[in-house]
Design an enzyme around this catalytic site. Structure first.
Site, PDB file in Angstrom:
ATOM      1  N   HIS A   1       0.817  -1.217   0.000  1.00  0.00           N
ATOM      2  CA  HIS A   1       0.000   0.000   0.000  1.00  0.00           C
ATOM      3  C   HIS A   1       0.847   1.261   0.000  1.00  0.00           C
ATOM      4  O   HIS A   1       0.446   2.290  -0.533  1.00  0.00           O
ATOM      5  CB  HIS A   1      -0.993  -0.022   1.159  1.00  0.00           C
ATOM      6  CG  HIS A   1      -2.131  -0.929   0.873  1.00  0.00           C
ATOM      7  ND1 HIS A   1      -2.193  -2.210   1.354  1.00  0.00           N
ATOM      8  CD2 HIS A   1      -3.212  -0.765   0.069  1.00  0.00           C
ATOM      9  CE1 HIS A   1      -3.279  -2.793   0.882  1.00  0.00           C
ATOM     10  NE2 HIS A   1      -3.919  -1.940   0.108  1.00  0.00           N
TER      11      HIS A   1
ATOM     12  N   GLU B   1     -10.991 -10.732  -5.148  1.00  0.00           N
ATOM     13  CA  GLU B   1      -9.582 -10.668  -4.754  1.00  0.00           C
ATOM     14  C   GLU B   1      -9.157 -11.877  -3.926  1.00  0.00           C
ATOM     15  O   GLU B   1      -8.080 -11.888  -3.346  1.00  0.00           O
ATOM     16  CB  GLU B   1      -9.246  -9.345  -4.057  1.00  0.00           C
ATOM     17  CG  GLU B   1     -10.147  -8.937  -2.946  1.00  0.00           C
ATOM     18  CD  GLU B   1      -9.796  -7.567  -2.356  1.00  0.00           C
ATOM     19  OE1 GLU B   1      -8.767  -6.974  -2.716  1.00  0.00           O
ATOM     20  OE2 GLU B   1     -10.549  -7.107  -1.493  1.00  0.00           O
TER      21      GLU B   1
ATOM     22  N   ASP C   1      -4.374  -8.425  -4.262  1.00  0.00           N
ATOM     23  CA  ASP C   1      -4.649  -9.524  -3.337  1.00  0.00           C
ATOM     24  C   ASP C   1      -4.909 -10.831  -4.081  1.00  0.00           C
ATOM     25  O   ASP C   1      -4.453 -11.889  -3.643  1.00  0.00           O
ATOM     26  CB  ASP C   1      -5.839  -9.175  -2.433  1.00  0.00           C
ATOM     27  CG  ASP C   1      -5.411  -8.300  -1.271  1.00  0.00           C
ATOM     28  OD1 ASP C   1      -4.372  -8.619  -0.653  1.00  0.00           O
ATOM     29  OD2 ASP C   1      -6.073  -7.291  -1.001  1.00  0.00           O
TER      30      ASP C   1
ATOM     31  N   CYS D   1      -9.246  -3.290 -10.680  1.00  0.00           N
ATOM     32  CA  CYS D   1      -8.761  -2.093  -9.990  1.00  0.00           C
ATOM     33  C   CYS D   1      -7.439  -2.323  -9.275  1.00  0.00           C
ATOM     34  O   CYS D   1      -6.919  -1.421  -8.627  1.00  0.00           O
ATOM     35  CB  CYS D   1      -9.809  -1.564  -9.020  1.00  0.00           C
ATOM     36  SG  CYS D   1     -10.192  -2.711  -7.694  1.00  0.00           S
TER      37      CYS D   1
END
Ligand code: PEP
Ligand code: MG
Length: 546
Positions: free
Chosen positions: A191, A436, A460, A507
């Protein structure tokens, strides 16, 4: 320092910058910087440095109080206390009396204090090691008398170097001060890397340890080559400047090309339309998303609103942010991904017990279905904001249709509660699920019956499909070189949601990989959602696809 040192890492965004290095968590400089004087002189130097450090800390505390808040400012109180700590100071004095320079005495004391704290097995005390190192580094810097240099360093933008940055640390950085980012650890899909990319600055992860002795030194950061050259020589600087000019020229030409695709629809040559949406983490990114041609927000990482606070945001606070984003997007779709906390996104006030495998543990929808009041607060805020634009809700980390059904039941409760209070919302609000986990892809036929759309979180989905931790640089190559199994799962989910009449987007970071755009188009993906700096590139690429 005359010889340059080159650190190699993984470039996670583009660009080349030259500037001074600033360490995020300062460790004690390894080398004493002054010539040893006599004991009296060393003691006087120590005394002066203590006074200067104390002034400096007061100034920092004042700044933190006004810009960050009381809790963040407390850290400086701890530093001030350490400077007054009798044991700490008398240990340094003892070392000086034993014949050491002030710098050596501080280093020795900091090391033994750090080890002692670590040995106590207490998490809070172990964390105080950073404070010991921080205060020791400051004392040493003031011993060097380079205060003015430091003042200058603090006002000029710098290349930030950190062991690692947590997402909550990253969101609190002053972006305008940062030329580039370098972290010892980290991976392209962590992240922190995602945030760096969204900030559009050159960044490097996974360099391994960089000694804090380089704090304040000049460096060349080349994100294309994945290198950080510290204390470069004249020849290296010249070569770098030449490359940088060429790069900037090409980047400018590319920018012109990108601007020319801005208003073109993203349609493949065979006529397949792909919506180009933006991934954002805050309201502040909306303006640049629009000016880069975003047709919607494909992923609002709503947890970042929680990460930058030190207590649970109220329904009112959440509502006003969602409403403002919906209004700014003027009727274009805004997909709010419900809270995805846990794994690497830890928030102290959530009090989540430490887990052996947090990314396989208590996170995202699992927390929300367990702490239902928390979930309902967010759902109600989203519902209320849906009146002001075109908002959709998206659930993260789903593994079964049952989780979706439970979420829908809570959503219905929220709608009923709002109606009794006379609050309006979009009664046709769309609901989607992130694909995910391999389970969600495998069960997509069943899950599709419950929702309007899917959005594939490839970050993920990749880590869970390949059993390769997205946070672990040692297995990054596994994630990078095995797109095929992930693509097969995406195809499975695409066919399932299309059969039901719904749509699907991607995404995760793979959506911005131009080497994969053709494959997404062939599979029949309907939307690609990427960080703002990648919007135009992806739009241009789609129109080149078959
Ligand atoms: C993903 O997993 O691909 C995703 C988009 O979600 P996040 O990166 O926030 O986990
Ligand atoms: Mg995810």
């Amino acid at each position: 320092m005359t010889e340059s040192t080159v650190f190699k890492g993984i470039g996670i965004s583009n660009g080349k910058v030259r500037g001074r290095i600033k360490f995020y968590n300062k460790e004690v400089r390894a080398q004493p910087s002054s010539v040893k004087g006599n004991k009296k002189q060393e003691l006087e130097r120590l005394d002066r440095a203590r006074k200067m450090a104390s002034e400096h800390i007061k100034a920092l505390e004042k700044r933190a109080l006004s810009t960050l808040g009381e809790k963040e400012a407390q850290i400086f109180e701890i530093h001030a206390m350490l400077l007054e700590d009798e044991d700490f100071i008398s240990s340094i004095i003892g070392e000086i009396n034993g014949g050491k320079s002030a710098e050596e005495a501080i280093n020795i004391t900091a090391k033994s204090y750090g080890e002692m704290l670590a040995a106590l097995g207490d998490e809070y005390l172990a964390a105080r090691q950073t404070d010991i190192h921080d205060i020791s580094a400051q004392l040493i810097r003031f011993l060097g008398g380079d205060v003015s240099v430091n003042k200058e360093k603090d006002t000029k933008p710098y290349i930030l170097v950190a062991t690692d940055l947590t997402p909550s640390e990253t969101v609190q950085l002053e972006a305008s001060k940062i030329l580039g980012f370098v972290t010892f650890g980290g991976t392209p899909s962590s992240h922190t890397a995602i945030l760096a990319r969204a900030m559009g600055i050159p960044a490097l992860v996974g360099t391994g340890k960089i000694d804090s002795i380089y704090d304040g030194e000049e460096a060349l950061l080349n994100a294309e080559k994945g290198t950080l050259t510290v204390t470069p020589d004249e020849k290296e600087i010249q070569a770098f400047e030449k490359e940088r000019q060429e790069y900037n020229k090409i980047a400018k030409e590319h920018e012109l090309y990108l601007r020319s695709v801005m208003n073109k629809p993203a349609v493949t040559r065979s006529g397949h339309k792909i919506m180009i949406y933006a991934n954002i983490g805050s309201e502040s990114e909306v303006a640049s998303a629009i000016s880069n041609g975003a047709e919607g927000i494909g992923l609002l990482r709503s947890e970042f609103l929680y990460l930058s606070k030190d207590d649970y945001p109220s329904q009112e606070e959440l509502f006003s942010v969602y409403r403002d984003i919906a209004i700014k997007m003027q009727g274009k779709r805004v997909i709010v991904r419900t809270l995805d906390i846990g794994a690497d996104k830890q928030i102290p006030y959530f009090d989540i017990p430490k887990e052996e495998n947090p990314s396989l543990g208590y996170r995202a929808i699992r927390i929300c279905l367990d702490r239902q009041e928390l979930f309902k607060t967010q759902l109600k805020a989203i519902l209320r904001a849906s009146k002001f634009g075109r908002i959709s809700i998206m659930l993260p980390m789903v593994v079964s249709a049952d989780e979706v059904k439970q979420s829908k039941a809570l959503l219905e409760e929220c709608k009923a509660e709002l109606l009794t209070r006379g609050e309006g919302f979009d009664s046709k609000i769309e609901l989607g699920v992130m694909i995910e986990t391999p389970a969600a892809a495998i069960m997509s036929e069943v899950i599709a019956k419950e929702v309007d759309f899917f959005s594939v979180g490839t970050n993920d989905l990749t880590q869970y499909t390949l059993a390769a931790d997205r946070q672990n640089p040692r297995v990054t190559h596994i994630c990078d070189n095995n797109a095929e199994p992930v693509m097969r799962l995406i195809k499975m989910a695409t066919d399932a949601i299309h059969r039901k009449g719904g749509w699907i987007g991607v995404c995760g970071e793979m959506a911005a990989d131009l080497g994969l755009t053709q494959q997404f188009a062939t599979i029949g993906v309907d939307e690609l959602s990427v960080s703002v700096p990648y919007l135009l590139g992806v739009r241009g690429k789609v129109s080149e696809c078959r």
